[in-house]
Design a protein around this motif. Structure first.
Motif, PDB file in Angstrom:
ATOM      1  N   LEU A   1       1.911  -7.480  10.597  1.00  0.00           N
ATOM      2  CA  LEU A   1       1.424  -8.010  11.943  1.00  0.00           C
ATOM      3  C   LEU A   1      -0.011  -8.243  11.912  1.00  0.00           C
ATOM      4  O   LEU A   1      -0.548  -9.019  12.628  1.00  0.00           O
TER       5      LEU A   1
ATOM      6  N   ASP B   1      -0.522 -12.029  11.287  1.00  0.00           N
ATOM      7  CA  ASP B   1      -0.374 -12.871  12.311  1.00  0.00           C
ATOM      8  C   ASP B   1      -1.816 -12.806  13.114  1.00  0.00           C
ATOM      9  O   ASP B   1      -2.113 -11.768  13.712  1.00  0.00           O
TER      10      ASP B   1
ATOM     11  N   GLU C   1      -3.060 -13.901  16.150  1.00  0.00           N
ATOM     12  CA  GLU C   1      -2.733 -13.423  17.399  1.00  0.00           C
ATOM     13  C   GLU C   1      -2.479 -11.941  17.541  1.00  0.00           C
ATOM     14  O   GLU C   1      -2.983 -11.413  18.515  1.00  0.00           O
ATOM     15  N   GLN C   2      -1.556 -11.459  16.809  1.00  0.00           N
ATOM     16  CA  GLN C   2      -1.200  -9.975  16.798  1.00  0.00           C
ATOM     17  C   GLN C   2      -2.288  -9.187  16.519  1.00  0.00           C
ATOM     18  O   GLN C   2      -2.780  -8.050  16.835  1.00  0.00           O
ATOM     19  N   LYS C   3      -3.190  -9.467  15.408  1.00  0.00           N
ATOM     20  CA  LYS C   3      -4.582  -9.002  14.892  1.00  0.00           C
ATOM     21  C   LYS C   3      -5.570  -8.841  16.032  1.00  0.00           C
ATOM     22  O   LYS C   3      -6.190  -8.109  16.388  1.00  0.00           O
TER      23      LYS C   3
ATOM     24  N   ARG D   1      -4.917  -8.961  19.268  1.00  0.00           N
ATOM     25  CA  ARG D   1      -4.547  -7.934  20.141  1.00  0.00           C
ATOM     26  C   ARG D   1      -4.964  -6.461  19.840  1.00  0.00           C
ATOM     27  O   ARG D   1      -5.434  -5.808  20.656  1.00  0.00           O
ATOM     28  N   ALA D   2      -4.508  -6.202  18.640  1.00  0.00           N
ATOM     29  CA  ALA D   2      -4.715  -4.983  17.975  1.00  0.00           C
ATOM     30  C   ALA D   2      -6.405  -4.582  18.042  1.00  0.00           C
ATOM     31  O   ALA D   2      -6.780  -3.505  18.421  1.00  0.00           O
TER      32      ALA D   2
ATOM     33  N   ARG E   1       5.389  -2.580  27.464  1.00  0.00           N
ATOM     34  CA  ARG E   1       6.536  -3.673  26.642  1.00  0.00           C
ATOM     35  C   ARG E   1       7.770  -3.108  26.737  1.00  0.00           C
ATOM     36  O   ARG E   1       8.567  -4.196  27.040  1.00  0.00           O
TER      37      ARG E   1
END
Length: 213
Positions: free
Chosen positions: A70, A73, A75-77, A79-80, A138
């Motif tokens: 995760l 990535d 984008e995922q990073k 978001r976190a 989600r």
């Protein structure tokens, strides 16, 4: 064993939503530091290194692997990181509000979050709460999407079955049309024949004239 217990503790499904928490690494860590931490932790919990408890080790390893992928990535990073920053900002805002209230009441403006460790714990709790809320949303979206797809699929099947029934009806209609026409013609022919017969039956008899002598 300690790491496996940590990663599989009660509530782990929500605790492990924070990839930085899973890997126990600072959000500001570099990619090289992240890679090193993943290697070290994955070795500790790998099933091959924990043959006395391979099933739990496998689950722990999967949690570590998922968190690492995760964070690979961008984008995922991001978001976190956004969730973590939002948690910190919320705690900072609450601390300011506490100070304002204490000042208004004429009390000392010292709060428990002045202790760095307590502040860190408050941020941790708020961050976990935000991650959990996002995960719940989600899942709700996923369930809604699944329901919509199911409903759309059912409508497609119903439309296909309706179209099939209409085609079969049209086919049967075409195949039996000649028979219906012949039956109607025979019916009409019989009707005319009967009418003609009735007419001849109702025809008045001829009157025979008597001859006078």
């Amino acid at each position: 064993k300690q790491q496996i217990d940590r990663l599989l503790r009660p509530g782990a499904s929500y605790f492990n939503l924070n990839p930085f928490e899973v890997l126990q690494i600072d959000p500001d860590a570099t990619d090289d530091e992240l890679k090193k931490r993943f290697r070290a932790l994955s070795i500790l919990v790998h099933p091959d290194k924990n043959q006395d408890d391979p099933d739990r080790a496998q689950k722990a390893f999967e949690a570590v692997d998922k968190a690492y992928k995760l964070l690979l990535d961008p984008e995922q990073k991001k978001r976190a990181l956004d969730v973590i920053h939002a948690g910190k900002e919320y705690v900072e805002h609450m601390v300011k509000e506490k100070r304002k209230q204490l000042k208004k009441e004429g009390k000392p403006q010292d709060v428990e979050e002045d202790d760095p460790e307590l502040f860190k714990q408050a941020v941790y709790k708020q961050t976990m709460k935000l991650f959990a809320e996002l995960e719940i949303k989600r899942k709700e979206r996923e369930a809604k999407d699944m329901h919509e797809r199911k409903r759309a699929r059912e409508e497609e099947i119903e439309a296909a079955e309706k179209a099939k029934r209409e085609r079969e009806w049209q086919k049967n209609f075409e195949e039996t049309r000649d028979g219906r026409v012949d039956s109607w013609r025979n019916f009409q022919a019989k009707g005319k024949s009967k009418e003609k017969k009735n007419r001849s039956f109702l025809k008045p008899p001829k009157v025979k004239m008597e001859q006078r002598e």
